[in-house]
Design an enzyme around this catalytic site. Sequence first.
Site, PDB file in Angstrom:
ATOM      1  N   GLU A  70       2.044  -2.034   4.419  1.00 34.52           N
ATOM      2  CA  GLU A  70       1.418  -2.695   3.573  1.00 34.52           C
ATOM      3  C   GLU A  70       1.959  -2.459   2.152  1.00 34.52           C
ATOM      4  O   GLU A  70       1.661  -3.237   1.298  1.00 34.52           O
ATOM      5  CB  GLU A  70      -0.208  -2.578   3.505  1.00 34.52           C
ATOM      6  N   ARG A  84      -2.074  16.421  11.066  1.00 31.56           N
ATOM      7  CA  ARG A  84      -2.151  15.795   9.504  1.00 31.56           C
ATOM      8  C   ARG A  84      -1.339  16.354   8.783  1.00 31.56           C
ATOM      9  O   ARG A  84      -0.967  17.616   8.770  1.00 31.56           O
ATOM     10  CB  ARG A  84      -3.616  16.026   9.130  1.00 31.56           C
ATOM     11  N   HIS A 128       3.135   3.342   5.848  1.00 30.84           N
ATOM     12  CA  HIS A 128       2.557   2.226   5.095  1.00 30.84           C
ATOM     13  C   HIS A 128       2.992   0.972   4.966  1.00 30.84           C
ATOM     14  O   HIS A 128       3.634   0.657   3.684  1.00 30.84           O
ATOM     15  CB  HIS A 128       2.039   2.652   3.833  1.00 30.84           C
ATOM     16  N   GLY A 131      -5.964   6.655   3.639  1.00 28.34           N
ATOM     17  CA  GLY A 131      -7.005   7.308   2.730  1.00 28.34           C
ATOM     18  C   GLY A 131      -7.135   8.678   3.412  1.00 28.34           C
ATOM     19  O   GLY A 131      -5.979   9.246   3.631  1.00 28.34           O
ATOM     20  N   ILE A 158       3.104   8.870   2.900  1.00 32.68           N
ATOM     21  CA  ILE A 158       2.423   9.536   1.943  1.00 32.68           C
ATOM     22  C   ILE A 158       1.484  10.536   2.657  1.00 32.68           C
ATOM     23  O   ILE A 158       0.383  10.333   3.268  1.00 32.68           O
ATOM     24  CB  ILE A 158       1.410   8.536   1.064  1.00 32.68           C
ATOM     25  N   CYS A 187      -1.572   5.527   8.720  1.00 31.65           N
ATOM     26  CA  CYS A 187      -1.740   7.026   8.227  1.00 31.65           C
ATOM     27  C   CYS A 187      -3.020   7.366   8.484  1.00 31.65           C
ATOM     28  O   CYS A 187      -3.437   7.798   9.614  1.00 31.65           O
ATOM     29  CB  CYS A 187      -1.385   6.835   6.663  1.00 31.65           C
TER      30      CYS A 187
END
Length: 204
Positions: free
Chosen positions: A179, A112, A177, A53, A141, A85
């Site tokens: 997931e 970041r 990620h 996020g 991402i 992330c």
Amino acid sequence: MGINPSTPRVGILALQGDVVEHLAAMRSAEVEAVEVKNSRDLTGVDALVIPGGESTTVMKLLNRFSLDRPIVARVRAGMPLWGTCMGMIVAAREVADVAQPTLNLIDVTVRRNAFGRQNESAEMDLSIAVLGEAPFPAIFIRAPWIERCGPGVELLAQRDGHGVMVRQNNVLATSFHPELAGDLRVHRYFLDMLVKQGKKTAAA
Ligand code: GLN
């Protein structure tokens, strides 16, 4: 799929980010997964995932919903935590070059959006020894990388020489990620951390 009461209950921090994808992946791994939106929800889980996020937004929301201190207390007392992330940034000790608050739960410095604009989003096979021989399809991402690891931190995977998966005791963090990968080996690795802690639900 029915939920097996003998398996642990994993909470997904559900303030902002890719919560639905994490719930689905945990359920595919045959684990009970629930949303955590407040400190009461937190008391009902055996482990916590902080999803992808926007880290500055989530730090503000954690504070607004009085969840930051309870999470820190539970994790310091041994509850397994996995940050993906944005979750890695939130869990880190510090963020390079900016004075951004974090929960300081794993002794790393992260940068970041580190892989650059051209690489905003990328999928690549990573070799991750703790997951076995087959490469892991890692999806990045706007991902952070790890610039510094403290002495107690295990570096578990790298992309182009930069740390992207780390563990310190009960805290796991991935820049990518899992997931979204359709490969549940990082989930199984995390669940193994949980089972080895001997944490089960009250019903177990
Ligand atoms: N770039 C985001 C941040 O810095 C993290 C991106 C993600 O979680 N996919 O907070």
